[in-house]
Design an enzyme around this catalytic site. Structure first.
Site, PDB file in Angstrom:
ATOM      1  N   PRO A  10      37.744  48.280   9.107  1.00  0.00           N
ATOM      2  CA  PRO A  10      37.867  49.626   8.536  1.00  0.00           C
ATOM      3  C   PRO A  10      37.282  50.741   9.403  1.00  0.00           C
ATOM      4  CG  PRO A  10      36.174  48.361   7.404  1.00  0.00           C
ATOM      5  CD  PRO A  10      36.904  47.397   8.290  1.00  0.00           C
ATOM      6  N   ASN A  11      37.959  51.840   9.373  1.00  0.00           N
ATOM      7  CA  ASN A  11      37.570  53.101  10.038  1.00  0.00           C
ATOM      8  C   ASN A  11      37.756  53.086  11.551  1.00  0.00           C
ATOM      9  OD1 ASN A  11      36.726  54.458   7.615  1.00  0.00           O
ATOM     10  ND2 ASN A  11      34.931  53.126   7.609  1.00  0.00           N
ATOM     11  N   ARG A  18      35.411  59.566  15.762  1.00  0.00           N
ATOM     12  CA  ARG A  18      34.356  59.214  14.825  1.00  0.00           C
ATOM     13  C   ARG A  18      33.035  59.006  15.563  1.00  0.00           C
ATOM     14  NH1 ARG A  18      33.796  53.081  12.682  1.00  0.00           N
ATOM     15  NH2 ARG A  18      32.183  53.412  11.124  1.00  0.00           N
ATOM     16  N   TYR A  23      30.098  55.676  19.034  1.00  0.00           N
ATOM     17  CA  TYR A  23      31.271  54.847  19.325  1.00  0.00           C
ATOM     18  C   TYR A  23      32.058  55.280  20.565  1.00  0.00           C
ATOM     19  CZ  TYR A  23      30.278  53.026  14.682  1.00  0.00           C
ATOM     20  OH  TYR A  23      29.669  52.447  13.596  1.00  0.00           O
ATOM     21  N   ASN A  74      36.696  42.567  15.080  1.00  0.00           N
ATOM     22  CA  ASN A  74      35.611  43.508  14.814  1.00  0.00           C
ATOM     23  C   ASN A  74      35.702  43.824  13.324  1.00  0.00           C
ATOM     24  OD1 ASN A  74      33.823  45.559  14.460  1.00  0.00           O
ATOM     25  ND2 ASN A  74      34.513  46.801  16.203  1.00  0.00           N
ATOM     26  N   ALA A  77      32.427  47.607   9.126  1.00  0.00           N
ATOM     27  CA  ALA A  77      31.429  47.621   8.040  1.00  0.00           C
ATOM     28  C   ALA A  77      31.432  46.331   7.225  1.00  0.00           C
ATOM     29  CB  ALA A  77      31.676  48.824   7.133  1.00  0.00           C
ATOM     30  N   GLU A  98      33.401  37.466  17.427  1.00  0.00           N
ATOM     31  CA  GLU A  98      33.120  38.735  16.734  1.00  0.00           C
ATOM     32  C   GLU A  98      32.647  39.759  17.763  1.00  0.00           C
ATOM     33  OE1 GLU A  98      30.372  38.293  13.447  1.00  0.00           O
ATOM     34  OE2 GLU A  98      29.483  40.239  13.888  1.00  0.00           O
ATOM     35  N   HIS A 100      31.507  44.015  18.527  1.00  0.00           N
ATOM     36  CA  HIS A 100      31.124  45.345  18.048  1.00  0.00           C
ATOM     37  C   HIS A 100      30.974  46.273  19.236  1.00  0.00           C
ATOM     38  CE1 HIS A 100      30.374  43.740  14.074  1.00  0.00           C
ATOM     39  NE2 HIS A 100      29.770  42.729  14.673  1.00  0.00           N
ATOM     40  N   ARG A 107      20.541  49.361  15.499  1.00  0.00           N
ATOM     41  CA  ARG A 107      20.878  50.450  14.576  1.00  0.00           C
ATOM     42  C   ARG A 107      20.146  50.286  13.237  1.00  0.00           C
ATOM     43  NH1 ARG A 107      27.063  51.469  14.461  1.00  0.00           N
ATOM     44  NH2 ARG A 107      26.297  53.374  13.468  1.00  0.00           N
TER      45      ARG A 107
HETATM   46  C1  DQA Z   1      30.902  48.379  14.306  1.00  0.00           C
HETATM   47  C2  DQA Z   1      29.468  48.386  13.746  1.00  0.00           C
HETATM   48  C3  DQA Z   1      29.465  48.421  12.222  1.00  0.00           C
HETATM   49  O1  DQA Z   1      28.121  48.432  11.740  1.00  0.00           O
HETATM   50  C4  DQA Z   1      30.158  49.666  11.730  1.00  0.00           C
HETATM   51  O2  DQA Z   1      30.223  49.671  10.320  1.00  0.00           O
HETATM   52  C5  DQA Z   1      31.505  49.871  12.332  1.00  0.00           C
HETATM   53  C6  DQA Z   1      31.718  49.542  13.744  1.00  0.00           C
HETATM   54  C7  DQA Z   1      30.955  48.493  15.835  1.00  0.00           C
HETATM   55  O3  DQA Z   1      31.990  48.164  16.409  1.00  0.00           O
HETATM   56  O4  DQA Z   1      29.960  48.929  16.454  1.00  0.00           O
HETATM   57  O5  DQA Z   1      32.421  50.384  11.696  1.00  0.00           O
HETATM   58  O6  DQA Z   1      31.511  47.148  13.934  1.00  0.00           O
END
Ligand code: DQA
Length: 144
Positions: A10-11, A18, A23, A74, A77, A98, A100, A107
């Site tokens: 998501p997002n 963003r 990011y 990835n 959240a 996985e 990120h 964080r």
């Molecule tokens: C994320 C890290 C997560 O905590 C966050 O909610 C994201 C992006 C990253 O790629 O750094 O949406 O997965």
């Protein structure tokens, strides 16, 4: 040719706009282009999706066995909240990595725990868009 299912959670469709301080300014389309280039080099086939909805991620993982050989994910959240995605990854039993963009361990406290990390081969976190290429390389070596 081995096939890899790539899932952006998501997002991540907002990448580039963003929170660029966290990011970066690279768009999801640019990350996908970089992944496709790396996949050609590694002789892997990719199917790439971005989903905001948890159930769609669960569906895609559940349908992966028999169609794909590995998963690069990835979970965004959902990393920190989703027992359903964790169980789907465990159930699919395909090699998975996985990734990120940010270093989740550096964080907020609620990002330090990953529910998915124990059911994947490994986690790559904190290298920006490069996390994805590193993740694909790790998966390629697992699929050899
Ligand atoms: C994320 C890290 C997560 O905590 C966050 O909610 C994201 C992006 C990253 O790629 O750094 O949406 O997965």
């Amino acid at each position: 040719m081995k096939s890899v299912l790539v899932i952006h959670g998501p997002n991540l469709q907002m990448l580039g706009r963003r929170k660029p301080s966290v990011y970066g300014r690279v768009s999801l389309a640019a990350i996908n282009e970089q992944l496709r280039r790396e996949a050609r080099r590694l002789k892997l086939k990719l199917e790439i999706h971005q989903f905001n909805h948890e159930g769609k991620i669960v569906d895609a993982i559940g349908e992966a066995p028999g169609r794909h050989h590995g998963i690069l994910i990835n979970p965004a959240a959902y990393t920190h909240t989703s027992v359903a995605i964790r169980d789907a990854l465990e159930g699919a039993a395909l090699p998975a990595v996985e990734v990120h963009l940010s270093n989740i361990h550096a964080r907020e406290g609620f990002r330090h725990n990953s529910l998915t990390a124990p059911v994947v081969a490994g986690q790559i976190t904190g290298f920006g868009p490069h996390s994805y290429t590193l993740g694909l390389q790790a998966l390629a070596s697992l699929l050899k």
